[in-house]
Motif scaffolding. Sequence first.
Motif, PDB file in Angstrom:
ATOM      1  N   SER A  43     -64.740   9.852 -27.047  1.00  0.00           N
ATOM      2  CA  SER A  43     -65.693  10.782 -27.668  1.00  0.00           C
ATOM      3  C   SER A  43     -65.301  11.165 -29.165  1.00  0.00           C
ATOM      4  N   GLN A  44     -66.446  11.453 -29.667  1.00  0.00           N
ATOM      5  CA  GLN A  44     -66.340  11.687 -31.134  1.00  0.00           C
ATOM      6  C   GLN A  44     -65.647  12.947 -31.144  1.00  0.00           C
ATOM      7  N   ARG A  45     -65.784  14.086 -30.589  1.00  0.00           N
ATOM      8  CA  ARG A  45     -65.000  15.304 -30.437  1.00  0.00           C
ATOM      9  C   ARG A  45     -63.391  14.776 -30.097  1.00  0.00           C
ATOM     10  N   MET A  46     -63.056  13.847 -28.966  1.00  0.00           N
ATOM     11  CA  MET A  46     -61.424  13.780 -28.841  1.00  0.00           C
ATOM     12  C   MET A  46     -61.140  13.084 -29.772  1.00  0.00           C
ATOM     13  N   LEU A  47     -61.536  12.253 -30.533  1.00  0.00           N
ATOM     14  CA  LEU A  47     -61.127  11.145 -31.594  1.00  0.00           C
ATOM     15  C   LEU A  47     -60.799  12.136 -32.808  1.00  0.00           C
ATOM     16  N   THR A  48     -62.018  12.996 -33.195  1.00  0.00           N
ATOM     17  CA  THR A  48     -61.405  14.202 -34.105  1.00  0.00           C
ATOM     18  C   THR A  48     -60.415  14.879 -33.816  1.00  0.00           C
ATOM     19  N   TYR A  49     -60.351  15.410 -32.664  1.00  0.00           N
ATOM     20  CA  TYR A  49     -59.069  16.322 -32.146  1.00  0.00           C
ATOM     21  C   TYR A  49     -57.888  15.608 -32.260  1.00  0.00           C
ATOM     22  N   THR A  50     -57.849  14.243 -31.693  1.00  0.00           N
ATOM     23  CA  THR A  50     -56.835  13.476 -31.642  1.00  0.00           C
ATOM     24  C   THR A  50     -56.202  13.198 -33.201  1.00  0.00           C
ATOM     25  N   LEU A  51     -57.019  12.733 -34.029  1.00  0.00           N
ATOM     26  CA  LEU A  51     -56.775  12.452 -35.663  1.00  0.00           C
ATOM     27  C   LEU A  51     -56.145  13.888 -36.043  1.00  0.00           C
ATOM     28  N   ARG A  52     -56.876  14.977 -35.790  1.00  0.00           N
ATOM     29  CA  ARG A  52     -56.159  16.179 -36.429  1.00  0.00           C
ATOM     30  C   ARG A  52     -54.685  16.438 -36.015  1.00  0.00           C
ATOM     31  N   GLN A  53     -54.361  16.105 -34.597  1.00  0.00           N
ATOM     32  CA  GLN A  53     -53.016  16.398 -34.103  1.00  0.00           C
ATOM     33  C   GLN A  53     -52.149  15.320 -34.572  1.00  0.00           C
ATOM     34  N   LEU A  54     -52.587  14.184 -34.727  1.00  0.00           N
ATOM     35  CA  LEU A  54     -51.680  13.207 -35.361  1.00  0.00           C
ATOM     36  C   LEU A  54     -51.437  13.313 -36.751  1.00  0.00           C
ATOM     37  N   ARG A  55     -52.609  14.140 -37.407  1.00  0.00           N
ATOM     38  CA  ARG A  55     -52.181  14.387 -39.010  1.00  0.00           C
ATOM     39  C   ARG A  55     -51.249  15.370 -39.103  1.00  0.00           C
ATOM     40  N   ARG A  56     -51.496  16.461 -38.095  1.00  0.00           N
ATOM     41  CA  ARG A  56     -50.400  17.662 -38.064  1.00  0.00           C
ATOM     42  C   ARG A  56     -49.078  17.022 -37.882  1.00  0.00           C
ATOM     43  N   ASP A  57     -48.696  16.210 -37.036  1.00  0.00           N
ATOM     44  CA  ASP A  57     -47.400  15.772 -36.742  1.00  0.00           C
ATOM     45  C   ASP A  57     -47.178  14.688 -37.967  1.00  0.00           C
ATOM     46  N   GLY A  58     -47.764  14.413 -38.888  1.00  0.00           N
ATOM     47  CA  GLY A  58     -47.302  13.559 -39.912  1.00  0.00           C
ATOM     48  C   GLY A  58     -47.339  11.935 -39.414  1.00  0.00           C
ATOM     49  N   LEU A  59     -48.097  11.916 -38.468  1.00  0.00           N
ATOM     50  CA  LEU A  59     -48.121  10.253 -38.081  1.00  0.00           C
ATOM     51  C   LEU A  59     -49.387   9.585 -38.649  1.00  0.00           C
ATOM     52  N   VAL A  60     -50.386  10.123 -39.115  1.00  0.00           N
ATOM     53  CA  VAL A  60     -51.635   9.661 -39.598  1.00  0.00           C
ATOM     54  C   VAL A  60     -51.801  10.419 -40.933  1.00  0.00           C
ATOM     55  N   THR A  61     -52.374   9.574 -41.854  1.00  0.00           N
ATOM     56  CA  THR A  61     -52.928  10.303 -43.069  1.00  0.00           C
ATOM     57  C   THR A  61     -54.649  10.158 -42.992  1.00  0.00           C
ATOM     58  N   ARG A  62     -55.383  10.984 -43.815  1.00  0.00           N
ATOM     59  CA  ARG A  62     -56.606  11.027 -43.980  1.00  0.00           C
ATOM     60  C   ARG A  62     -56.834  10.995 -45.434  1.00  0.00           C
ATOM     61  N   THR A  63     -57.650  10.150 -45.996  1.00  0.00           N
ATOM     62  CA  THR A  63     -57.890   9.953 -47.362  1.00  0.00           C
ATOM     63  C   THR A  63     -59.376   9.905 -47.527  1.00  0.00           C
ATOM     64  N   ALA A  64     -60.041  10.703 -48.238  1.00  0.00           N
ATOM     65  CA  ALA A  64     -61.415  10.814 -48.552  1.00  0.00           C
ATOM     66  C   ALA A  64     -61.690  10.534 -50.063  1.00  0.00           C
ATOM     67  N   TYR A  65     -62.675   9.599 -50.178  1.00  0.00           N
ATOM     68  CA  TYR A  65     -62.960   8.893 -51.184  1.00  0.00           C
ATOM     69  C   TYR A  65     -64.072   9.400 -51.701  1.00  0.00           C
ATOM     70  N   PRO A  66     -64.340   9.871 -53.055  1.00  0.00           N
ATOM     71  CA  PRO A  66     -65.312  10.531 -53.770  1.00  0.00           C
ATOM     72  C   PRO A  66     -66.664   9.695 -54.125  1.00  0.00           C
ATOM     73  N   GLU A  67     -67.172   9.151 -52.899  1.00  0.00           N
ATOM     74  CA  GLU A  67     -68.272   8.078 -53.237  1.00  0.00           C
ATOM     75  C   GLU A  67     -69.326   8.555 -52.476  1.00  0.00           C
ATOM     76  N   VAL A  68     -70.754   8.017 -52.675  1.00  0.00           N
ATOM     77  CA  VAL A  68     -71.818   8.089 -52.115  1.00  0.00           C
ATOM     78  C   VAL A  68     -72.359   7.099 -51.334  1.00  0.00           C
ATOM     79  N   PRO A  69     -72.235   7.146 -50.021  1.00  0.00           N
ATOM     80  CA  PRO A  69     -71.992   8.308 -48.852  1.00  0.00           C
ATOM     81  C   PRO A  69     -70.361   8.182 -48.890  1.00  0.00           C
ATOM     82  N   PRO A  70     -70.045   9.474 -48.486  1.00  0.00           N
ATOM     83  CA  PRO A  70     -68.579   9.939 -48.829  1.00  0.00           C
ATOM     84  C   PRO A  70     -67.593   8.736 -47.672  1.00  0.00           C
ATOM     85  N   ARG A  71     -66.699   8.318 -48.257  1.00  0.00           N
ATOM     86  CA  ARG A  71     -65.724   7.479 -47.191  1.00  0.00           C
ATOM     87  C   ARG A  71     -64.578   8.180 -47.027  1.00  0.00           C
TER      88      ARG A  71
END
Length: 137
Positions: free
Chosen positions: A65-93
């Motif tokens: 689910s979207q909720r579970m994917l968001t939660y999982t990504l957040r936890q993986l980021r917290r542990d330093g296993l995954v990075t999240r990169t936001a690009y300042p584009e329209v629409p945001p990427r």
Amino acid sequence: MEPEPSTGRTAALPGPCSRWPAEQGETIRQIIDRAGNKWAVLVVGSLHAGPLRYTDLLRSIPGVSQRMLTYTLRQLRRDGLVTRTAYPEVPPRVEYALTDLGETLLIAITTLIDWAGTHHDEIQENRARFDETEAAV
């Protein structure tokens, strides 16, 4: 467990965690829990070929689910296993990628997935045999 006479401390039973100091036990269990979580395994496995956008990750993992994917990504980021990169584009990427540490987990996960694939038929047969035996009891 009884205290050791020489130190007064409780002796650890042999097992996979006995190699690590007792004060690290809780964190080690949390790491194993995260690394063994089915959604984390699938997210890390999906990122093996490189960065993916959130929607591409969502499509690559059937049943999440979207909720579970968001939660999982957040936890993986917290542990330093995954990075999240936001690009300042329209629409945001936004893209997610494995860190160097995440790549080392990918090796273990790939080994586990390969093991499961190699032994799939044998395990299915064992389950069927067990279920037949249990149903007869």
